[in-house]
Design an enzyme around this catalytic site. Sequence first.
Site, short mmCIF file in Angstrom:
data_model
loop_
_atom_site.label_atom_id
_atom_site.label_comp_id
_atom_site.label_asym_id
_atom_site.label_seq_id
_atom_site.Cartn_x
_atom_site.Cartn_y
_atom_site.Cartn_z
N GLU A 116 0.82 -1.23 0.00
CA GLU A 116 0.00 0.00 0.00
C GLU A 116 0.85 1.27 0.00
O GLU A 116 0.64 2.17 0.81
CB GLU A 116 -0.97 -0.02 1.19
CG GLU A 116 -1.85 -1.25 1.17
CD GLU A 116 -2.79 -1.36 2.38
OE1 GLU A 116 -2.77 -0.47 3.25
OE2 GLU A 116 -3.56 -2.33 2.44
N ASN A 141 2.47 -5.05 -3.25
CA ASN A 141 1.05 -5.36 -3.03
C ASN A 141 0.28 -4.06 -2.78
O ASN A 141 0.76 -3.18 -2.06
CB ASN A 141 0.96 -6.28 -1.79
CG ASN A 141 -0.38 -6.96 -1.60
OD1 ASN A 141 -0.91 -7.55 -2.55
ND2 ASN A 141 -0.94 -6.89 -0.41
N HIS A 188 -10.15 -5.98 -2.71
CA HIS A 188 -11.27 -5.78 -1.77
C HIS A 188 -12.34 -5.04 -2.57
O HIS A 188 -12.36 -3.82 -2.63
CB HIS A 188 -10.81 -4.97 -0.55
CG HIS A 188 -9.80 -5.68 0.28
ND1 HIS A 188 -10.10 -6.85 0.97
CD2 HIS A 188 -8.50 -5.41 0.55
CE1 HIS A 188 -9.01 -7.26 1.61
NE2 HIS A 188 -8.03 -6.41 1.38
N GLU A 228 -6.05 -10.67 -1.71
CA GLU A 228 -6.91 -10.49 -0.52
C GLU A 228 -8.37 -10.44 -0.93
O GLU A 228 -9.13 -9.58 -0.46
CB GLU A 228 -6.52 -9.22 0.24
CG GLU A 228 -5.06 -9.17 0.66
CD GLU A 228 -4.66 -7.92 1.46
OE1 GLU A 228 -5.55 -7.18 1.93
OE2 GLU A 228 -3.45 -7.70 1.61
N ASP A 251 -12.09 -10.26 -1.41
CA ASP A 251 -13.43 -10.31 -0.81
C ASP A 251 -14.28 -9.31 -1.57
O ASP A 251 -13.78 -8.35 -2.14
CB ASP A 251 -13.44 -10.11 0.71
CG ASP A 251 -12.74 -8.85 1.20
OD1 ASP A 251 -12.55 -7.90 0.41
OD2 ASP A 251 -12.38 -8.81 2.38
O1 9MR Z 1 -7.79 -8.41 8.02
C1 9MR Z 1 -6.88 -7.65 8.78
C2 9MR Z 1 -7.55 -7.21 10.08
O2 9MR Z 1 -7.74 -8.32 10.92
C3 9MR Z 1 -6.69 -6.17 10.78
O3 9MR Z 1 -7.41 -5.66 11.89
C4 9MR Z 1 -6.35 -5.07 9.83
C5 9MR Z 1 -5.47 -4.05 10.51
O4 9MR Z 1 -5.01 -3.06 9.67
O5 9MR Z 1 -5.67 -5.59 8.68
C6 9MR Z 1 -6.50 -6.45 7.96
O6 9MR Z 1 -5.83 -6.89 6.79
C7 9MR Z 1 -5.47 -5.89 5.84
C8 9MR Z 1 -4.24 -6.35 5.13
O7 9MR Z 1 -3.21 -6.65 6.05
C9 9MR Z 1 -3.74 -5.31 4.11
N1 9MR Z 1 -4.80 -4.95 3.20
C10 9MR Z 1 -6.07 -4.55 3.82
C11 9MR Z 1 -6.54 -5.66 4.77
C12 9MR Z 1 -7.92 -5.32 5.31
O8 9MR Z 1 -7.88 -4.18 6.12
#
Ligand code: 9MR
Length: 305
Positions: A136, A177, A213, A240, A242
């Site tokens: 990111e 990513n 996402h 990732e 969804d």
């Molecule tokens: O799914 C993850 C969630 O459990 C955490 O609280 C969150 C914290 O920032 O991160 C989520 O995963 C993220 C991933 O690491 C990077 N891309 C976005 C995902 C969804 O927020």
Amino acid sequence: MAVQQRQLSGLDTLFKAKGKEFWGSAADSGTIGIAENEAILASEFGQVTPENSMKWDATESTQNSFSFTGSDALVDWATTNNKQIRGHTLVWHSQLPSWVSAITDAAELTSVIQNHISNLAGRYAGQLYAWDVVNEIFNEDGSLRSSVFSDVLGEDFVTIAFQAARAADPTAKLYINDYNLDSANAKAQAVADLVNKINANETLIDGIGTQSHLSAGGTSGVQAALELLASTGAEVAITELDIAGGAAADYTAVVDACLAVESCVSITSWGVSDVNSWRASTTPLLFDSSYQPKEAYTSVVSELS
Ligand code: 9MR
């Protein structure tokens, strides 16, 4: 009486039969510890991504004091269950301890990045399919996101991180990513441009991860985005997945896009059941809150069969 699990078809096996590497899922100790969830991971998914346990706040919350409890548990489970692993993530502005964000000196930040990566990626060297090395790093307009990394080191932090990851784990594929790479937009172009620029000098970036996402109905640009990312020569992965609403048509559109682009090597769902999703209220996954397969699952399976 326990809920009877409906008959499943082996999503990962079907996807591999189409020439792809795997269909995986995010996981960690919490979700692996739920029996219904673990059973679905075992039968349907060929790869796991640690949802949180390899992030900086989980592994090095205090400088040079490493904690691998959660990440070791995930890697042990994957090894025992014959699943591939995507490491996630080495350099990210979020879930970052405040001691890192406070650094203002370029040489100090460089050595902190190198030490973090050599310890974390070095620990699992030879065991991972891939690492999300940087995560990111772009704004929507394609400019570099402001973070301690870009503020102190400029774009150089990307090369520093990839070189450290290559040294720590020479066999893992190294990925950049990001999210919102869901059409051939300015951000996707910026990712492709940076990959081309860095790899022209030294081939450091093996893959591009598009988190995916997605929102309902928001899948029409996915194939064009995959093609743009693949034009770099790097492999591409949906890392990732969804989709808010979880409509079958949206899911099959994403699958069709990946099948149509040879360099799209894998899909990873960001979890198994809606109940454990980070965006649970949008019911975005393939299994419902009772761990039963949804219409999206059935449609994807018939698309692959
Ligand atoms: O799914 C993850 C969630 O459990 C955490 O609280 C969150 C914290 O920032 O991160 C989520 O995963 C993220 C991933 O690491 C990077 N891309 C976005 C995902 C969804 O927020």
